[in-house]
Design an enzyme around this catalytic site. Structure first.
Site, PDB file in Angstrom:
ATOM      1  N   ARG A   1       0.878  -1.181   0.000  1.00  0.00           N
ATOM      2  CA  ARG A   1       0.000   0.000   0.000  1.00  0.00           C
ATOM      3  C   ARG A   1       0.913   1.228   0.000  1.00  0.00           C
ATOM      4  NH1 ARG A   1       2.373   2.043   3.636  1.00  0.00           N
ATOM      5  NH2 ARG A   1       0.820   3.695   3.584  1.00  0.00           N
TER       6      ARG A   1
ATOM      7  N   ASP B   1      -2.168  10.897  -2.335  1.00  0.00           N
ATOM      8  CA  ASP B   1      -2.567   9.843  -3.268  1.00  0.00           C
ATOM      9  C   ASP B   1      -2.954  10.399  -4.625  1.00  0.00           C
ATOM     10  OD1 ASP B   1      -3.096   8.695  -0.414  1.00  0.00           O
ATOM     11  OD2 ASP B   1      -2.836   7.015  -1.800  1.00  0.00           O
TER      12      ASP B   1
HETATM   13  O1  MRU Z   1      -4.534   3.127   2.071  1.00  0.00           O
HETATM   14  P1  MRU Z   1      -3.069   3.385   1.948  1.00  0.00           P
HETATM   15  O2  MRU Z   1      -2.280   2.869   3.106  1.00  0.00           O
HETATM   16  O3  MRU Z   1      -2.534   2.905   0.606  1.00  0.00           O
HETATM   17  O4  MRU Z   1      -2.943   4.967   1.956  1.00  0.00           O
HETATM   18  C1  MRU Z   1      -1.674   5.541   1.885  1.00  0.00           C
HETATM   19  C2  MRU Z   1      -1.666   7.016   2.015  1.00  0.00           C
HETATM   20  O5  MRU Z   1      -2.692   7.656   2.112  1.00  0.00           O
HETATM   21  C3  MRU Z   1      -0.335   7.700   1.916  1.00  0.00           C
HETATM   22  O6  MRU Z   1      -0.319   8.844   2.703  1.00  0.00           O
HETATM   23  C4  MRU Z   1      -0.084   8.098   0.463  1.00  0.00           C
HETATM   24  O7  MRU Z   1      -0.290   7.005  -0.381  1.00  0.00           O
HETATM   25  C5  MRU Z   1       1.274   8.612   0.254  1.00  0.00           C
HETATM   26  S1  MRU Z   1       2.484   7.313   0.365  1.00  0.00           S
HETATM   27  C6  MRU Z   1       3.978   7.973  -0.042  1.00  0.00           C
END
Ligand code: MRU
Length: 343
Positions: A55, A232
């Site tokens: 993730r 994201d």
């Molecule tokens: O649901 P996730 O754990 O994939 O969400 C991750 C995030 O929101 C992070 O802050 C984002 O992807 C930036 S990672 C460098």
């Protein structure tokens, strides 16, 4: 795997190509178990992304690129189906779509597994280099004796290595500007408590965990001068989707005079999305809210709403740090100056 040598405070690599398969550090099991899963097919990679074994926006994109390589090795006639399956694995992080678009262009040039592996490796190597550069740029914005609060996990676990917001924290600690690091738990999946604390402690960076609900009180106490988070998807006007809870941190930061920094590679910028309203926010199962450590904590029959990202309006952001430069007080014009000709 080719890889620039590790700097201090940077020892973890969560995504590794093994020559014929993809090895992922299983982030569902951290910190109690450090186990790896071996993906040998595109379906294995789709499952790993959807189920959060891997993730973090950049790590999802890099894994998907390697998924295309697996598809080219196993079933070269079904590359389009592989691209579609990977694209549908998660909706919000645009790095996934960005990496797949790049692999699609590579397929047009040369669809052999070896040529596609070169492209996937380039995506991975460029991400690591971008993170190191953003670390320097972001840390350069900090004064001496700064306290920072971060959210979710944006580190080596979430990227090719070093991290985005955690890269700035690594660089800020290395340069002596950061004196205090706080990490929010990040309910419900606990990326902050389970992953960021593990990553920082493992790399020798002292950090203090706070409940998400302690953030406003922490800001009021004067221990934090910057909130530093990843992203994201960053829209064309600077509105930024990140882990659920980021928006309330930005509101609270504004109220307390704490500055707010978003750190993300240009692969997270989506100039075709005009603003935050147009960003698809992933809704996950309510089950993620009903239990803690496998133990049911909520009365049977309860309902829950579980959006896992939110959008912070550009007006609450002081700086968006990318490897191409910094957009201060982002708006459409500022974003356009830096990203108008990208992609
Ligand atoms: O649901 P996730 O754990 O994939 O969400 C991750 C995030 O929101 C992070 O802050 C984002 O992807 C930036 S990672 C460098």
């Amino acid at each position: 795997m080719t890889e620039a040598s590790s700097t201090s405070h940077d020892s973890i690599r969560a995504v590794r190509w093994q020559g014929d398969h993809l090895r992922l550090l299983d982030q569902r099991r951290l910190p109690s178990e450090e186990t790896y899963i071996d993906c040998r097919s595109v379906d294995d990679v789709v499952d790993a992304i959807r189920d959060l074994a891997v993730r973090g926006a950049p790590a999802i994109g890099i894994s998907a690129a390697w998924g295309v390589v697996l598809a080219a090795r196993n079933d070269p006639g079904k590359l389009d189906a592989a691209l579609s399956a990977l694209r549908a694995a998660r909706p919000t992080a645009v790095n996934l779509m960005w990496a797949l678009d790049r692999m699609k262009k590579a397929i047009v040039r040369n669809s052999s597994a070896d040529a596609l592996a070169d492209e996937a490796q380039a995506i991975q190597d460029e991400d690591l280099a971008a993170n190191r550069h953003m670390g320097e740029l972001g840390a350069g914005l900090l004064d001496a004796d700064t306290g920072v609060l971060t959210h979710c996990n944006t580190g080596s676990l979430a990227t090719a290595g070093y991290g985005t917001a955690l890269g700035v924290i690594r660089a800020g600690v290395d340069s002596g500007r950061i004196a205090r690091v706080f990490a929010g738990e990040t309910r419900p999946w606990l990326q902050g408590a389970r992953l960021t604390m593990w990553e920082l402690l493992r790399d020798g960076i002292p950090a203090t965990l706070v409940a998400d609900s302690a953030a406003a009180h922490l800001m009021k106490s004067g221990q934090v001068q910057w909130v530093v988070v990843g992203a994201d998807r960053i829209a064309a006007n600077g509105d930024t989707a990140n882990k659920i809870g980021t928006y309330q941190l930005a509101i609270s930061a504004k109220h307390h005079g704490v500055r707010f920094m978003v750190v993300a590679p240009s692969s997270t910028v989506d100039m075709s999305t005009p603003d935050g309203e147009a960003i698809d926010i992933e809704l996950r199962s309510p089950d993620e809210l009903f239990a803690y450590a496998g133990q049911r904590t909520v009365a049977a029959g309860a309902q829950a709403w579980n959006p896992v990202f939110d959008v912070t309006p550009a007006s609450l952001i002081d700086a968006i740090v990318t490897e191409l430069g910094v957009v201060h007080r982002p708006d459409e014009a500022g974003m356009n100056r830096l990203f108008g000709n990208v992609r």
